[in-house]
Design a protein around this motif. Structure first.
Motif, short mmCIF file in Angstrom:
data_model
loop_
_atom_site.label_atom_id
_atom_site.label_comp_id
_atom_site.label_asym_id
_atom_site.label_seq_id
_atom_site.Cartn_x
_atom_site.Cartn_y
_atom_site.Cartn_z
N SER A 59 20.89 -7.49 -41.38
CA SER A 59 20.49 -6.85 -41.12
C SER A 59 18.70 -6.87 -41.81
O SER A 59 18.02 -8.02 -42.27
N PRO A 60 17.43 -6.99 -41.19
CA PRO A 60 16.03 -6.88 -42.09
C PRO A 60 15.47 -7.16 -43.24
O PRO A 60 15.93 -6.53 -43.81
N PRO A 61 14.80 -9.06 -43.65
CA PRO A 61 14.19 -8.71 -44.99
C PRO A 61 13.59 -7.59 -44.89
O PRO A 61 13.04 -6.81 -44.13
N GLN A 62 13.48 -7.17 -46.71
CA GLN A 62 12.64 -5.53 -47.10
C GLN A 62 11.05 -5.95 -47.43
O GLN A 62 10.49 -5.50 -46.65
N GLN A 63 10.62 -7.50 -46.75
CA GLN A 63 9.12 -7.85 -46.43
C GLN A 63 8.41 -7.76 -45.44
O GLN A 63 7.46 -7.12 -45.26
N PHE A 64 9.14 -6.69 -43.99
CA PHE A 64 8.82 -5.98 -43.21
C PHE A 64 9.01 -4.53 -43.11
O PHE A 64 8.18 -4.36 -42.26
N GLY A 65 9.07 -4.14 -44.46
CA GLY A 65 9.28 -2.34 -44.55
C GLY A 65 9.68 -1.88 -43.85
O GLY A 65 11.05 -2.43 -43.65
N ARG A 66 9.84 -0.78 -43.54
CA ARG A 66 11.11 0.69 -42.76
C ARG A 66 10.81 0.07 -41.53
O ARG A 66 10.60 -0.28 -40.21
N ALA A 67 11.97 -0.31 -41.76
CA ALA A 67 13.03 -0.32 -40.15
C ALA A 67 12.35 0.40 -38.56
O ALA A 67 12.02 0.11 -37.83
N LYS A 68 12.43 1.53 -39.69
CA LYS A 68 12.34 2.65 -38.81
C LYS A 68 10.25 3.05 -38.06
O LYS A 68 10.16 3.61 -36.87
N ASP A 69 9.87 2.19 -38.59
CA ASP A 69 8.93 1.89 -38.50
C ASP A 69 8.28 1.06 -37.06
O ASP A 69 7.13 0.62 -36.20
N TYR A 70 9.22 0.55 -36.57
CA TYR A 70 9.26 -1.14 -35.31
C TYR A 70 9.75 -0.28 -34.47
O TYR A 70 10.91 0.47 -34.26
N TYR A 71 9.30 -0.33 -32.99
CA TYR A 71 9.57 -0.21 -31.29
C TYR A 71 9.06 -1.00 -30.73
O TYR A 71 8.30 -1.71 -30.24
N ILE A 72 10.43 -2.30 -30.87
CA ILE A 72 10.44 -3.25 -30.02
C ILE A 72 10.73 -3.70 -29.08
O ILE A 72 12.33 -3.46 -28.40
N ASP A 73 9.99 -3.50 -27.71
CA ASP A 73 10.57 -3.76 -27.05
C ASP A 73 11.64 -4.44 -25.95
O ASP A 73 10.70 -6.09 -26.28
N GLN A 74 12.71 -4.34 -25.67
CA GLN A 74 13.42 -5.39 -25.51
C GLN A 74 12.69 -6.36 -23.55
O GLN A 74 12.87 -7.54 -23.81
N ILE A 75 12.28 -5.84 -22.50
CA ILE A 75 11.56 -6.15 -21.90
C ILE A 75 10.10 -5.44 -21.81
O ILE A 75 9.39 -4.61 -21.56
N PRO A 76 9.17 -6.46 -22.47
CA PRO A 76 7.92 -5.85 -22.79
C PRO A 76 7.21 -5.76 -21.29
O PRO A 76 7.68 -6.91 -20.67
N LYS A 77 5.88 -4.61 -21.06
CA LYS A 77 5.85 -5.10 -20.13
C LYS A 77 4.15 -3.47 -19.60
O LYS A 77 4.85 -2.89 -21.16
N TYR A 78 2.89 -4.07 -19.82
CA TYR A 78 2.13 -3.04 -19.64
C TYR A 78 2.01 -2.75 -18.44
O TYR A 78 2.19 -3.42 -17.47
N ILE A 79 1.50 -1.40 -18.02
CA ILE A 79 1.52 -0.36 -17.05
C ILE A 79 -0.12 -0.75 -16.55
O ILE A 79 -0.81 -0.43 -16.82
N MET A 80 -0.30 -0.68 -15.34
CA MET A 80 -1.51 -1.34 -14.75
C MET A 80 -1.59 0.77 -13.89
O MET A 80 -1.62 1.65 -14.32
N ALA A 81 -2.99 0.71 -15.01
CA ALA A 81 -3.51 1.69 -14.95
C ALA A 81 -3.87 2.93 -13.52
O ALA A 81 -3.96 4.35 -13.34
N ASN A 82 -4.17 2.20 -12.45
CA ASN A 82 -4.05 3.17 -11.59
C ASN A 82 -2.73 2.22 -10.77
O ASN A 82 -2.88 2.09 -9.32
N GLY A 83 -1.75 1.02 -10.78
CA GLY A 83 -0.52 0.94 -10.69
C GLY A 83 0.33 1.80 -9.77
O GLY A 83 0.20 3.73 -9.95
#
Length: 441
Positions: A59-83
């Motif tokens: 489990s994560p350390p408490q110092q990072f706050g509520r676990a549900k407040d995080y949304y960590i992408d496993q495949i992080p990617k930005y979207i080209m605005a006109n792509g």
């Protein structure tokens, strides 16, 4: 499940969900199965509890706050605005299911310093990336690119863009190699230098796309969903369901069924679903894919913005291969509470590249060194695959693994390739899809 369908899709990653949505709106009867009990596969976003359990078995350390407040992408990617991905979203009406926000900045590394990428002729003149005379040459290049109309050769101004190489085009403007580098890798998003020997028109298109995407919002060319990328697959899954698609999670796939060398369906336990087409990600077809390499990603939690990025809450930094003495670029993806993926004051930085040696984490050093103090770091190395054949003979169509880039251009190219292999014709994004708002009522 004991029914006949027009197509069966295996896995609920983003690529598979897009294909499922497109086929459903084409009027196909689609069955969509996943061995997991959640949507998204590799492209799911994890809360901090899920992230720690997957990568650290704790489990994560408490110092990072509520676990549900995080949304960590496993495949992080930005979207080209006109792509192409935005065009697919608009084409299908899926943008109504999501909220997007612009990324704050787009940067490139040069001689161990971070620079904002110039995206227009005016920004070229103001950029600190170049000296005075090079700024003017770059400005002239940008003006030329902006004026090019692919369908009007008169705008090419005596340059045969379809036959001359990109190196020849750069040389015709007397641009130096440092300028080639940031244009080719950080604007056109090429992953290596092979583009220099190819016809210039392809790179011209890519630079124009960057300019057009930047022009939509004026700060960076990228957008990103609030609460992370995990809702993207679900949005396309919802689209498929609106048009009659059937979804079954937590369903083990025991066998791909063939008849006379052509796919006939899939078996789960004692139930068989029949279909003349099966689509899926590489994990469902280990004997029909080949490894293309490995991608390494370092997931880092910070309590500060990345230094020298104007205090931005979200940004992309590209480290061209030559700057790190490598064959592949390094990508730094940064998101934070500004996109609702972390609690106030917390940042998620993900550094990625294609593995070239036996020390994958060390290969990320040039990117990790940019982050400043890191509270937590998790390194993940995953193999990447591609299908051995185009699948047309057996009617089994397999997507490629997600690459190490921090943008979606290669992902959408693969989706469009799979769609064309399935249907025999390219995806026409100019053709209006049926309005599905009434379907939901």
């Amino acid at each position: 499940m004991d029914e006949s369908y027009d197509a069966i899709v295996l896995g609920t990653g983003l690529k598979e969900c897009i294909i499922s949505g497109l086929l459903s709106t084409d009027g196909k009867k689609v069955l969509h199965l996943d061995r997991n009990d959640y949507y998204g596969g590799e492209s799911a976003s994890l809360d901090l509890e899920q992230f720690y359990k997957k990568f650290k078995g704790a489990s994560p350390p408490q110092q990072f706050g509520r676990a549900k407040d995080y949304y960590i992408d496993q495949i992080p990617k930005y979207i080209m605005a006109n792509g192409q991905l935005v065009k697919i979203l608009l084409h299908c009406g899926v943008e109504n299911y999501l909220d997007f926000k612009q990324a704050d900045g787009s940067y490139v590394l040069r001689d161990s310093r971070i620079y904002k990428l110039p995206a227009t002729d005016k920004e070229a003149i103001a950029s600190k990336l170049m000296g005075l005379f090079e700024k003017r040459r770059c400005r002239n290049f940008f003006i030329y690119i902006q004026d090019v109309d692919e369908n009007n050769r008169a705008t090419w101004k005596d340059r045969a863009l379809d036959t001359m190489t990109m190196q020849e085009l750069f040389e015709s403007f007397s641009l130096d190699r440092n300028t080639w580098e940031f244009i080719g890798h950080a604007l056109a998003l090429h992953t290596d230098d092979k583009y220099l020997g190819r016809p210039a028109l392809d790179t011209v298109r890519k630079v124009k796309l960057y300019h057009e995407s930047f022009a939509r919002y004026g700060q960076s060319p990228y957008i990103y969903p609030l609460y992370g990328l995990g809702d993207l697959p679900q949005a396309f899954a919802r689209l498929s369901a609106v048009y009659g698609g059937t979804y079954m999670l937590d369903t083990k796939i025991d066998e791909i069924v063939y008849e006379n060398g052509v796919v006939a369906g899939v078996r789960s336990g004692d139930k068989v679903a029949k279909a003349p087409i099966v689509v899926g990600d590489p994990t469902y077809f280990p004997d029909k894919v080949e490894e293309t390499g490995k991608a390494v990603r370092a997931f880092c939690l910070l309590n500060h913005p990345v230094p020298n990025t104007n205090e931005n809450g979200s940004c992309q930094i590209i480290i061209p291969q030559r700057q790190a003495g490598r064959n592949n670029d390094i990508y730094v993806f940064v998101s934070s509470f500004t996109h609702n993926v972390a609690p106030k004051g917390m940042y998620i930085a993900i550094v990625s590249t294609t593995v070239e040696t036996g020390s994958p984490e060390q290969e990320l050093k040039a990117g990790l060194d940019l982050l400043g103090p890191v509270l937590e770091k998790v390194v993940d190395v995953v193999p990447t695959y591609k299908p051995k054949t185009d699948g047309k003979e057996e009617r089994v169509f397999i997507s490629k693994s997600y690459d190490a880039t921090s943008h979606f251009e290669s992902t959408t190219a693969d989706v469009m390739d799979v769609y064309e292999r399935i249907t025999g014709h390219p995806l026409d994004l100019t053709k209006k899809r049926r309005d599905h708002t009434e379907q939901e009522q």
